[in-house]
Enzyme design. Structure first.
Site, PDB file in Angstrom:
ATOM      1  N   LYS A 137      -5.715   2.777  -9.166  1.00 41.48           N
ATOM      2  CA  LYS A 137      -5.405   1.955 -10.144  1.00 41.48           C
ATOM      3  C   LYS A 137      -6.003   2.534 -11.441  1.00 41.48           C
ATOM      4  O   LYS A 137      -7.105   4.010 -11.121  1.00 41.48           O
ATOM      5  CB  LYS A 137      -5.742   0.872 -10.653  1.00 41.48           C
ATOM      6  CG  LYS A 137      -5.156  -0.334  -9.158  1.00 41.48           C
ATOM      7  CD  LYS A 137      -4.174  -0.382  -8.770  1.00 41.48           C
ATOM      8  CE  LYS A 137      -2.777  -0.994  -8.298  1.00 41.48           C
ATOM      9  NZ  LYS A 137      -2.956  -1.573  -7.076  1.00 41.48           N
TER      10      LYS A 137
HETATM   11  C1  LIG Z   1      -2.704  -2.851  -6.116  1.00 41.88           C
HETATM   12  C2  LIG Z   1      -1.714  -3.937  -6.480  1.00 41.88           C
HETATM   13  C3  LIG Z   1      -2.610  -5.488  -6.230  1.00 41.88           C
HETATM   14  C4  LIG Z   1      -3.162  -5.765  -5.495  1.00 41.88           C
HETATM   15  O1  LIG Z   1      -4.550  -4.755  -5.408  1.00 41.88           O
HETATM   16  P1  LIG Z   1      -5.572  -4.870  -4.290  1.00 41.88           P
HETATM   17  O2  LIG Z   1      -7.181  -4.456  -5.322  1.00 41.88           O
HETATM   18  O3  LIG Z   1      -5.652  -3.424  -3.905  1.00 41.88           O
HETATM   19  O4  LIG Z   1      -5.989  -6.001  -3.604  1.00 41.88           O
HETATM   20  C5  LIG Z   1      -1.752  -6.117  -6.131  1.00 41.88           C
HETATM   21  N1  LIG Z   1      -0.733  -6.710  -7.360  1.00 41.88           N
HETATM   22  C6  LIG Z   1       0.340  -4.899  -7.628  1.00 41.88           C
HETATM   23  C7  LIG Z   1       0.973  -4.821  -8.729  1.00 41.88           C
HETATM   24  C8  LIG Z   1      -0.220  -4.250  -7.072  1.00 41.88           C
HETATM   25  O5  LIG Z   1      -0.191  -3.086  -7.605  1.00 41.88           O
END
Ligand SMILES: *Cc1c(COP(=O)(O)O)cnc(C)c1O
Length: 387
Positions: free
Chosen positions: A188
């Protein structure tokens, strides 16, 4: 010869990590405060300052953040939450774990975000909330979604996993609904390894989330063991174990300080891709809507076999052989067997999302990429499309 050698494979979503976060992690380890402590408090403060609105509660993932937000809304079994089929399974699982029933609205094929008109069509007497996802970093149509929510007295939880830098009419994504949930997973825009954040509109809501996120205990461990004297904790609800550690916040504090710098770098890469691919027989991301800022989390191309002459999945195989790591965000949710079996969803219910899910490919877009890396990606895409 592949564009890059095997031992130089370009890993998709590899984060840019600098010395400051390495030093801060080491300092955390030496201080003895590995768990939830002063660095988590600092990261929460910095994050709400960056968003310029609301109250923050750090947790160990965005999935946890979504779950806590939905539980904090007090939704009951059988309550329906409308969301998008163009999302990670975590968005759907969080709804299920909160005891609610997920309902899918289709996407707008241009913005690839949830279509407010489709949301409206899915509202029933049981609908209690909307969970929009700012897909790829593009702002959802928040005026339309909030108007629907107000009209039907629905709560809103924004999935901002892609959308830290996203703004809509000058306001950050995650500050419109009752809660906004962010991810600091490795790939991210800001990473802490694993990590997430809940943003709430009120102090009361964030207190509730913090209690739910730490066993339902009324005071957190950091305060309990401080030098103010021993205090007994009180369990006030059956909570979860979703707290962030100082070791994670140590990374996040420095990553967040560079969020705008990294954003500028991803914009450069984005523009280079747009220019390089403009004459190819593939779909490219639409321009961002006026008065919004796209967070540039995912750069996605669309491979429609009828126009491109190659199947999307063949393209994935070919480009991986060129040692370029790519992603698929996402096969639409109704393609997944569990949901189809449990909820009876068919591919015909959300045709735009199904079509996009079968065409989309995410190319590397990390701020870590060098100009030479970007040139390799462009070269590999062109080679793979060349019959
Ligand atoms: C990555 C992601 C999540 C989950 O995030 P985590 O921190 O890995 O739990 C939820 N929604 C979307 C759209 C994502 O891309």
């Amino acid at each position: 010869m592949p564009v890059r050698s095997k031992d130089n494979f370009l890993v998709f979503g590899s984060p840019r990590i600098e010395q400051a976060e390495i030093d801060e992690v080491v300092a955390s380890m030496k201080s003895g405060w590995l768990g939830t402590g002063p660095k988590v408090a600092q990261f929460e403060k910095d994050f709400s300052a960056y968003l310029d609105n609301g109250y923050a509660a750090a947790c160990n993932s965005c999935t946890a953040a979504l779950h806590l937000s939905l539980v904090a809304l007090g939704l009951k079994p059988g309550d329906e939450v409308i969301t998008t089929p163009m999302t990670f399974c975590a968005s759907i699982n969080a709804i299920i774990h909160a005891g609610c029933t997920p309902v899918l609205a289709d996407i707008d094929p241009v913005t690839q975000n949830i279509d407010p008109e489709s949301v409206r069509a899915k509202i029933t007497g049981r609908t209690k909330a909307i969970l929009p996802v700012h897909f790829a970093g593009r702002a959802c149509d928040m005026d339309a979604l909030m108007a629907i929510a107000n009209e039907h007295d629905l709560k809103v939880v924004e999935d901002c996993a892609h959308a830290i830098e996203t703004t809509y009419k000058g306001k950050h994504a995650g500050t419109f609904g009752n809660f906004g949930c962010f991810s600091f997973y490795v790939t991210k825009n800001v990473c802490t390894g694993e990590g997430g954040m809940v943003m709430a509109r009120t102090q009361k809501d964030i207190q509730h989330v913090k209690i739910l996120g730490l066993h339902g205990m009324s005071a957190d461990a950091w305060k309990r063991f401080s030098d103010e004297g021993y205090k007994h904790y009180q369990v006030v609800s059956a909570g979860f174990k979703y707290n962030m550690m100082d070791i994670q916040a140590a990374i996040g504090i420095h990553q967040l300080a560079r969020v705008e710098k990294y954003f500028v770098r991803r914009c450069e890469i984005w523009d280079r891709y747009q220019e390089a691919f403009k004459d190819l027989p593939i779909g490219l991301p639409a321009p961002e809507e006026p008065n919004t800022r796209h967070a540039r989390h995912l750069y996605t191309i669309m491979i429609d076999e009828a126009k491109t002459g190659i199947a999307r999945d063949d393209f994935l195989v070919r480009i991986t052989k060129e040692s370029i790591g790519v992603g698929v965000h996402y096969l639409s949710i109704p393609e997944q067997p569990y949901y189809r079996e449990r909820f009876g969803w068919t591919l015909e219910d959300t045709p735009h999302a199904v079509t996009l899910g079968r065409q989309t490919v995410s190319l590397p877009l990390s701020a870590k990429l060098t100009d030479a890396d970007v040139a390799d990606v462009i070269k590999a895409v062109k080679i793979c499309l060349d019959k």
